[in-house]
Design an enzyme around this catalytic site. Sequence first.
Site, PDB file in Angstrom:
ATOM      1  N   GLU A 134       0.822  -1.211   0.000  1.00  0.00           N
ATOM      2  CA  GLU A 134       0.000   0.000   0.000  1.00  0.00           C
ATOM      3  C   GLU A 134       0.857   1.263   0.000  1.00  0.00           C
ATOM      4  O   GLU A 134       1.593   1.522   0.958  1.00  0.00           O
ATOM      5  CB  GLU A 134      -0.900   0.003   1.235  1.00  0.00           C
ATOM      6  CG  GLU A 134      -1.785   1.227   1.354  1.00  0.00           C
ATOM      7  CD  GLU A 134      -2.615   1.220   2.627  1.00  0.00           C
ATOM      8  OE1 GLU A 134      -3.410   2.152   2.811  1.00  0.00           O
ATOM      9  OE2 GLU A 134      -2.452   0.284   3.443  1.00  0.00           O
ATOM     10  N   GLU A 228     -12.187   1.490   5.133  1.00  0.00           N
ATOM     11  CA  GLU A 228     -11.172   1.631   6.178  1.00  0.00           C
ATOM     12  C   GLU A 228     -11.294   3.010   6.803  1.00  0.00           C
ATOM     13  O   GLU A 228     -11.064   4.029   6.157  1.00  0.00           O
ATOM     14  CB  GLU A 228      -9.750   1.449   5.646  1.00  0.00           C
ATOM     15  CG  GLU A 228      -8.731   1.523   6.781  1.00  0.00           C
ATOM     16  CD  GLU A 228      -7.284   1.489   6.317  1.00  0.00           C
ATOM     17  OE1 GLU A 228      -6.575   0.541   6.687  1.00  0.00           O
ATOM     18  OE2 GLU A 228      -6.874   2.419   5.596  1.00  0.00           O
TER      19      GLU A 228
END
Length: 286
Positions: A134, A228
């Site tokens: 990420e 998230e």
Amino acid sequence: MRALGVDTWVWTSPLTDAELRRIAPRVAGWGAHARTLLDDLGLGATVVLVMSPGRELVATDPGTVRRTRDYLRRVVDAAAEVGSTVVAGPAYASVGRTWRMSPKERAGLRSELTEALAPVVDHASAAGVRIAVEPLNRYETSVLNTVDQALEALADLPAEHCGLALDVYHMNIEEKDVAEAISRAAGRIHHVQVCANDRGTPGADHLDWLQIVTKLDESGYPGPLVIESFTAHNVSVATAASIWRPLAASQDALAVDGLAFLRSITTSEPPPSPSPTPPVKGAAMD
């Protein structure tokens, strides 16, 4: 229909079996210990890793690299145990570690990361798990901020076993064009995290969600969209994620409204009416 999900960080950290027993049935109603519970509720799991201070694969000493590899292997093993086919997160340096780099130093990080991450990717491949690296925004790392940087860094690792985790929050900060960045990542997208541009409820923001979903479809990404966000009631999490105020009427509302919105743009269901957001009267941690 594309799967949808919610990161348990919306409610709690760290995640324990007891907290999972409390949270999972509610999520199931909206839309081993852990694996049996999830299977019984018809839910799946995706594991997201955390890189706390001292967990480094680049610009560090061999002992730290070795310990960080061991940690990442344990995360892979945990993912396999709960049935997750992906481990996602910034698997290169601790969150919040930033430093200035010369062009030569930055170029050297690619070979460092390839060499350090390759054994973890091999371990993950043998376990049937993919590593999704990420990129984070500039305030959380100086290593990988953009899709293009991540693609370059991972170019020598096998795409079927190691790719990208795209987080719309970070992309909104770092990418010139979020949709076009998704297109460039096609073929290496292994996980997608979503939230509003302020870390709140998807859809309650300025992002072009229809375009984002369209580009993900065109890229061939078959996986879930996972909300998230973070709870402000855990001091360490709130501080690390800079959650200083309520982002929704409640953590449940963030999840419920977010899932309903995502369902509306990935199916033919009508868009939801969002829960009202309360006025901000102080810090969210109070």
